[in-house]
Design an enzyme around this catalytic site. Structure first.
Site, mmCIF file in Angstrom:
data_model
loop_
_atom_site.group_PDB
_atom_site.id
_atom_site.type_symbol
_atom_site.label_atom_id
_atom_site.label_comp_id
_atom_site.label_asym_id
_atom_site.label_seq_id
_atom_site.Cartn_x
_atom_site.Cartn_y
_atom_site.Cartn_z
ATOM 1 N N ALA A 101 0.859 -1.182 0.000
ATOM 2 C CA ALA A 101 0.000 0.000 0.000
ATOM 3 C C ALA A 101 0.893 1.229 0.000
ATOM 4 C CB ALA A 101 -0.885 -0.009 1.239
ATOM 5 N N GLY A 156 0.581 -5.132 0.653
ATOM 6 C CA GLY A 156 -0.575 -5.161 -0.245
ATOM 7 C C GLY A 156 -0.199 -5.666 -1.637
HETATM 8 N N1 CO8 Z 1 4.541 3.385 -0.039
HETATM 9 C C1 CO8 Z 1 4.953 4.594 -0.427
HETATM 10 N N2 CO8 Z 1 6.175 4.841 -0.924
HETATM 11 C C2 CO8 Z 1 7.021 3.801 -1.030
HETATM 12 C C3 CO8 Z 1 6.655 2.502 -0.635
HETATM 13 C C4 CO8 Z 1 5.345 2.304 -0.125
HETATM 14 N N3 CO8 Z 1 4.896 1.101 0.248
HETATM 15 N N4 CO8 Z 1 7.710 1.685 -0.853
HETATM 16 C C5 CO8 Z 1 8.677 2.449 -1.364
HETATM 17 N N5 CO8 Z 1 8.271 3.721 -1.477
HETATM 18 C C6 CO8 Z 1 9.025 4.874 -1.978
HETATM 19 C C7 CO8 Z 1 10.080 5.291 -0.982
HETATM 20 O O1 CO8 Z 1 9.545 6.113 0.026
HETATM 21 C C8 CO8 Z 1 11.051 6.012 -1.885
HETATM 22 O O2 CO8 Z 1 10.546 7.299 -2.157
HETATM 23 P P1 CO8 Z 1 11.564 8.549 -2.347
HETATM 24 O O3 CO8 Z 1 12.365 8.207 -3.569
HETATM 25 O O4 CO8 Z 1 10.642 9.695 -2.543
HETATM 26 O O5 CO8 Z 1 12.386 8.593 -1.090
HETATM 27 C C9 CO8 Z 1 10.968 5.212 -3.192
HETATM 28 O O6 CO8 Z 1 9.745 4.492 -3.145
HETATM 29 C C10 CO8 Z 1 12.082 4.227 -3.306
HETATM 30 O O7 CO8 Z 1 12.145 3.466 -2.124
HETATM 31 P P2 CO8 Z 1 13.516 3.052 -1.431
HETATM 32 O O8 CO8 Z 1 14.504 4.154 -1.574
HETATM 33 O O9 CO8 Z 1 13.203 2.542 -0.070
HETATM 34 O O10 CO8 Z 1 13.938 1.856 -2.428
HETATM 35 P P3 CO8 Z 1 14.786 0.551 -2.121
HETATM 36 O O11 CO8 Z 1 14.943 -0.118 -3.443
HETATM 37 O O12 CO8 Z 1 15.958 0.863 -1.289
HETATM 38 O O13 CO8 Z 1 13.817 -0.361 -1.189
HETATM 39 C C11 CO8 Z 1 11.748 -1.406 -0.597
HETATM 40 C C12 CO8 Z 1 12.638 -0.858 -1.708
HETATM 41 C C13 CO8 Z 1 12.410 -2.596 0.111
HETATM 42 C C14 CO8 Z 1 10.465 -1.852 -1.268
HETATM 43 C C15 CO8 Z 1 11.487 -0.315 0.470
HETATM 44 O O14 CO8 Z 1 11.066 0.856 -0.196
HETATM 45 C C16 CO8 Z 1 10.429 -0.660 1.466
HETATM 46 O O15 CO8 Z 1 10.696 -1.348 2.449
HETATM 47 N N6 CO8 Z 1 9.196 -0.186 1.235
HETATM 48 C C17 CO8 Z 1 8.095 -0.409 2.136
HETATM 49 C C18 CO8 Z 1 7.604 -1.801 2.042
HETATM 50 C C19 CO8 Z 1 6.461 -2.015 2.976
HETATM 51 O O16 CO8 Z 1 6.549 -1.815 4.173
HETATM 52 N N7 CO8 Z 1 5.334 -2.469 2.420
HETATM 53 C C20 CO8 Z 1 4.159 -2.736 3.160
HETATM 54 C C21 CO8 Z 1 3.340 -1.534 3.190
HETATM 55 S S1 CO8 Z 1 1.972 -1.729 4.256
HETATM 56 C C22 CO8 Z 1 0.805 -2.501 3.343
HETATM 57 O O17 CO8 Z 1 0.953 -2.792 2.204
HETATM 58 C C23 CO8 Z 1 -0.490 -2.839 3.993
HETATM 59 C C24 CO8 Z 1 -1.302 -1.765 4.403
HETATM 60 C C25 CO8 Z 1 -0.537 -0.557 4.679
HETATM 61 C C26 CO8 Z 1 -1.144 0.530 5.370
HETATM 62 C C27 CO8 Z 1 -0.122 1.577 5.770
HETATM 63 C C28 CO8 Z 1 -0.502 2.176 7.049
HETATM 64 C C29 CO8 Z 1 0.358 3.037 7.703
#
Ligand code: CO8
Length: 261
Positions: free
Chosen positions: A69, A112
């Site tokens: 998400a 998600g």
């Molecule tokens: N949402 C929004 N932005 C994101 C997300 C995300 N899920 N994942 C990555 N991004 C953005 C980062 O903020 C970053 O933005 P910017 O360039 O502006 O700083 C850009 O994408 C690139 O991300 P990274 O620099 O972190 O890229 P990496 O290649 O180093 O890492 C990862 C990639 C491993 C995917 C890392 O970005 C990460 O851990 N992302 C989050 C993953 C996560 O926690 N997913 C679960 C989300 S929760 C969910 O799906 C269920 C419901 C959620 C509700 C939320 C309630 C609070």
């Protein structure tokens, strides 16, 4: 494109009755913001009633399937916001899509994103795919059926490890566990998914629809209760300080400190 005016997904229909849908928010690692889910639901709604579509391929492209998400969008939501969220309606449209849908997963398939992948009927993965439910790191839990479908697909122990630790699973492990049907070189994933979808599209469409429905019946009745319970728990967690801390830490790019509040 198959549907005009879309911002977050790319769509195209070929003459072999296969609709391909590509999630397209590369800068946000294909995070599933609300508009994206709406576009996906609208596209599948149209495809449901379109005889020119007999199978669908869903992918995020060569590098990432979806990183979950959109965390920034959900940061300020309260439990009531979550309960009233139009997102659950969009998920329902995805869940109820009656035609075969093949998922082609490369790169991160998280939160998600993994829940979306598990809505596909068959999953193919590139060797670079990584599957995970890292919600716990944000102080929440999966909220679109992840706790139920993952458990069903890979069993309790592996599901618990993923959901409780937030650790990722490699493509090969995912294949061994039964989450994906086949692993291949990342540059072949989409082609293989297209080939499978094309084969399925040559089959009698009504039989294919009923086959899908029948296979899903093997588990649906059990799922409904679990999904409702999970959804309520997910919403409840939006009232916790740990959720606020988890989300702030992600946005501030630091480690969270959780207190059980
Ligand atoms: N949402 C929004 N932005 C994101 C997300 C995300 N899920 N994942 C990555 N991004 C953005 C980062 O903020 C970053 O933005 P910017 O360039 O502006 O700083 C850009 O994408 C690139 O991300 P990274 O620099 O972190 O890229 P990496 O290649 O180093 O890492 C990862 C990639 C491993 C995917 C890392 O970005 C990460 O851990 N992302 C989050 C993953 C996560 O926690 N997913 C679960 C989300 S929760 C969910 O799906 C269920 C419901 C959620 C509700 C939320 C309630 C609070």
């Amino acid at each position: 494109p198959y549907l005009d005016g879309l911002e977050d997904i790319l769509t195209s229909l070929d003459d072999s009755f296969v609709l391909s849908i590509q999630i397209n928010r590369p800068k946000a690692r294909n995070a599933l913001r609300t508009n994206l889910l709406k576009e996906l639901a609208d596209t599948l709604d149209k495809a449901t009633h379109d005889d020119m579509v007999r199978a669908v391929v869903l992918t995020g492209g060569a590098k990432v399937f979806a990183a979950g998400a959109d965390i920034t969008e959900m940061a300020d939501k309260t439990p009531v916001d979550v309960m009233n969220d139009p997102r659950s309606g969009y998920w329902m449209a995805i869940r109820n899509f009656p035609k075969p849908m093949i998922g082609a997963v490369n790169g991160f398939c998280l939160g998600g994103g993994n829940e979306l992948a598990m809505h596909c009927d068959v999953l193919l993965a590139g060797t670079n795919a990584q599957f995970g439910q890292p919600e716990i790191n944000l102080g929440i839990i999966p909220g679109a059926g992840g706790t139920q479908r993952l458990t069903q697909m890979i069993g309790k122990s592996k599901a618990m490890r993923m959901v409780l630790s937030g650790q990722f699973m490699s493509a090969h492990e995912a294949e061994k566990a039964g989450l994906v049907a086949e692993v291949c070189e990342p540059e072949l994933t989409i082609d293989k998914a297209m080939a499978l979808a094309k084969t399925i599209a040559t089959k009698p469409p009504v039989a294919a629809r009923l086959a899908k429905e029948s296979v899903l019946k093997a588990s649906d009745a059990m799922l409904a209760q679990g999904i409702a319970f999970e959804r309520r728990s997910f919403a409840t967690l939006f009232a916790t300080q740990d959720k606020a801390e988890g989300v702030s830490a992600f946005m501030e790019k630091r480690k969270p400190t959780f207190k059980g509040q």
